[in-house]
Design a protein around this motif. Structure first.
Motif, mmCIF file in Angstrom:
data_model
loop_
_atom_site.group_PDB
_atom_site.id
_atom_site.type_symbol
_atom_site.label_atom_id
_atom_site.label_comp_id
_atom_site.label_asym_id
_atom_site.label_seq_id
_atom_site.Cartn_x
_atom_site.Cartn_y
_atom_site.Cartn_z
ATOM 1 N N GLU B 302 2.080 0.530 -4.306
ATOM 2 C CA GLU B 302 1.351 0.981 -3.113
ATOM 3 C C GLU B 302 -0.139 0.680 -3.238
ATOM 4 O OE1 GLU B 302 2.285 5.081 -2.271
ATOM 5 O OE2 GLU B 302 4.422 4.713 -2.578
ATOM 6 N N LEU B 303 -0.695 0.946 -4.427
ATOM 7 C CA LEU B 303 -2.135 0.722 -4.609
ATOM 8 C C LEU B 303 -2.490 -0.757 -4.488
ATOM 9 C CD1 LEU B 303 -2.799 3.164 -7.594
ATOM 10 C CD2 LEU B 303 -3.397 3.508 -5.200
ATOM 11 N N LEU B 304 -1.576 -1.622 -4.906
ATOM 12 C CA LEU B 304 -1.815 -3.065 -4.803
ATOM 13 C C LEU B 304 -1.499 -3.581 -3.399
ATOM 14 C CD1 LEU B 304 -0.362 -4.242 -8.254
ATOM 15 C CD2 LEU B 304 -2.759 -3.972 -7.614
ATOM 16 N N GLU B 305 -1.081 -2.661 -2.531
ATOM 17 C CA GLU B 305 -0.728 -2.975 -1.136
ATOM 18 C C GLU B 305 0.437 -3.961 -1.057
ATOM 19 O OE1 GLU B 305 -4.235 -4.083 1.031
ATOM 20 O OE2 GLU B 305 -5.333 -2.341 0.312
ATOM 21 N N VAL B 306 1.266 -3.949 -2.097
ATOM 22 C CA VAL B 306 2.500 -4.733 -2.065
ATOM 23 C C VAL B 306 3.520 -3.961 -1.229
ATOM 24 C CG1 VAL B 306 4.388 -5.619 -3.494
ATOM 25 C CG2 VAL B 306 2.025 -5.834 -4.274
ATOM 26 N N ALA B 307 3.458 -2.651 -1.333
ATOM 27 C CA ALA B 307 4.278 -1.762 -0.494
ATOM 28 C C ALA B 307 3.336 -0.850 0.289
ATOM 29 C CB ALA B 307 5.204 -0.920 -1.370
ATOM 30 N N PRO B 308 3.692 -0.531 1.540
ATOM 31 C CA PRO B 308 2.848 0.410 2.294
ATOM 32 C C PRO B 308 2.835 1.785 1.610
ATOM 33 C CG PRO B 308 4.484 -0.661 3.713
ATOM 34 C CD PRO B 308 4.853 -0.980 2.311
#
Lengths: 138, 393
Positions: B302-308
């Motif tokens: 999530e933090l890497l914005e790979v997943a919302p």
């Protein structure tokens, strides 16, 4: 196979001894900087904010909220297996300090994040460790 | 560190196993010779040797830090040797030191390696080391904490805030082990990939961590040869170019680690490293995350914005990060998939990053692998180092 089964006591520094003297008297002390007014945990030789050596202590209310916790059932050091299950937690004191502790006098399944807890001291090897229990549990 | 000064041009690795008959020096010979041969250089071209310090193994650590490696391997051109120790962040710092040696003219080619043999360490010594390393002896250790518990503290808070479910957390193990099952260097190569149900049915060690969500210690080692980007280009061989590097320090003591500061640190370091590399997250072909435990993966996704936000666990449960999924992620399966070799897991991750960019990952090869995000952290998580590596400069 021989394991060291001695229960560990805190490895103190000269500037943290006052904290542990306080726990012997049932007081949870917080170090404060008289110059920049910072509340300091864990205790330091100098203020980590302004490097002042002008440090003092205040007594905390002993009230806190659980920030997070984890209850251990297995795979701890052999010296702690006789205490299983036990719950380790980070608690946030009213004074804005976060510390690691144990939650006691409560079933593990009843422990919740944000639960209100209060300090209680437990003796080990001449030291009194600050543990916490649900508020109002006497 | 500016863009594109160094490149990995050779890699070597041995399978992670429990093999007490395979000595430290067996592994050092095999990994270092393989890496040098793979680089196309002669052994005497190696002008610097950097060891990632093995944890809890004082004898080999002393031999390496006192300079035995170049002598043992007959690296006649070696000008200097050193050991680096920042726990799981050691390899990142070894690579940075190699970069300094190369850019300052001290060495043209540098060997970086790691070795660990856990299986010959007496169990009481292992327990004694890992119970205390990275845990504060005054404010944490007396309460009976462990690395597993520290991870449980983080995971419980994350699950509280994100509403991530236990089955979503468990699915991270399934994802990581799906990569490991295809990896000949993994402890779990060719083994059954545990289902979510099987992970959750394993013994609860400490909430919310199940036995199959913790790590198995193993013996292993890996090595790499690093040269200047310019030399790598001239050699016209497959290479992995270092394009970006960013880091934030959090805290040495676990309880002092502000969860939100750590989260911000992961976000900022990724952005800074990608900006240095001149890429965006959409350009990343492989997110080779080194987090040591599975429970941290959904949060980092999530933090890497790979997943919302709030979807990290769901992405793993849907199999998107598994082998064959649409988001290549931790392609050696991180420590839970590879087997835990102490500080060597991060060395293996960097070697894997190079392997993928060189196109040598076989069945696990990520298609059109052009850019890799590779992170590492030391101790119980005192920092996060984000790096970006590319197939070309």
């Amino acid at each position: 196979m021989e394991f060291d089964m001695t229960k560990p006591v805190p490895e103190t520094q000269p500037w943290s001894e006052k904290f542990w003297e306080g726990t012997k008297q049932g007081k949870l002390l917080i170090q404060v900087c008289k110059d920049c007014k910072s509340k300091i945990f864990y205790p330091r030789k100098f203020c980590p904010e302004c490097w002042s050596g002008n440090l003092d202590w205040i007594e905390a209310s002993g009230k806190a909220k659980i920030f997070t916790f984890s209850t251990a059932y297995d795979m701890v050091e052999p010296k702690f297996t006789d205490e299983l299950p036990y719950t380790i937690a980070y608690v946030d004191l009213e004074e804005g300090i976060r510390m690691m502790t144990r939650i006691i006098e409560c079933k593990p399944e009843d422990i919740r994040i944000d639960m209100e807890v209060e300090v209680v001291f437990q003796e080990r090897g001449g030291y009194f460790l600050p543990y916490f229990r649900p508020v109002g549990k006497k | 560190m500016s863009k594109g000064k160094i490149a990995i041009i050779g890699i070597g690795e041995v399978p992670t196993r429990n093999m007490p008959e395979r000595t430290h020096w067996d592994i050092i010979y095999d990994t270092c010779m393989e890496a040098i041969k793979d680089s196309g250089l002669h052994k005497n071209d190696i002008e610097g040797a950097i060891s990632v310090t093995p944890q809890a193994q004082p004898k080999i650590a002393a031999e390496l830090s006192f300079g035995k490696l170049p002598e043992e391997l007959g690296l006649k051109g070696c000008k200097d040797a050193v050991s680096v120790n920042a726990g799981g962040a050691s390899t990142s710092n070894a690579i940075r030191l190699a970069e300094q040696w190369i850019t300052s003219g001290i060495a043209k080619a540098v060997l970086v390696h790691h070795v660990t043999v856990h299986s010959t360490i007496p169990i009481p010594d292992l327990i004694n080391f890992f119970a205390r390393a990275g845990v504060d002896l005054q404010w944490e250790y007396p309460y009976g904490t462990t690395y597993n518990i520290i991870m449980g503290l983080m995971a419980n808070r994350y699950m509280h805030e994100s509403d991530c479910k236990p089955e979503e957390m468990a699915s991270v193990v399934t994802a990581l082990r799906s990569w490991a099952a295809k990896d000949t260097n993994s402890f779990f190569y060719g083994k059954e990939v545990p289902s979510v149900e099987k992970v959750l049915a394993s013994a609860l060690l400490n909430t919310p961590l199940h036995k199959r969500e913790s790590n198995v210690l193993g013996d292993g080692g890996s090595a790499m040869v690093i040269v200047s980007a310019e030399d790598a280009k001239k050699m016209k061989r497959p290479a992995a170019y270092k394009l970006g590097d960013s880091v934030r320090y959090f805290s040495g003591t676990c309880v002092m680690r502000d969860f939100y500061k750590v989260a911000e640190g992961f976000v900022v370091t990724a952005k800074e490293a990608m900006a240095q590399a001149g890429i965006t997250k959409e350009d990343v072909s492989l997110w080779n995350c080194y987090l040591a435990y599975p429970l941290a993966h959904p949060l980092i996704a999530e933090l890497l914005e790979v997943a919302p936000q709030g979807m990290g666990g769901k992405y793993f449960l849907e199999g998107r990060m598994s082998f064959g999924g649409d988001i290549p992620w931790s392609s050696i399966g991180d420590a839970p998939g590879r087997g835990h070799t102490g500080s060597g897991v991060s060395t293996a991750c960097y070697v894997e990053t190079a392997r993928q960019l060189m196109g040598k990952a076989g069945e696990r090869q990520v298609k059109n692998c052009k850019y890799v995000y590779q992170n590492a952290g030391g101790g119980s998580g005192f920092n996060n180092i984000a790096t970006i590596w590319g197939k070309e400069i």
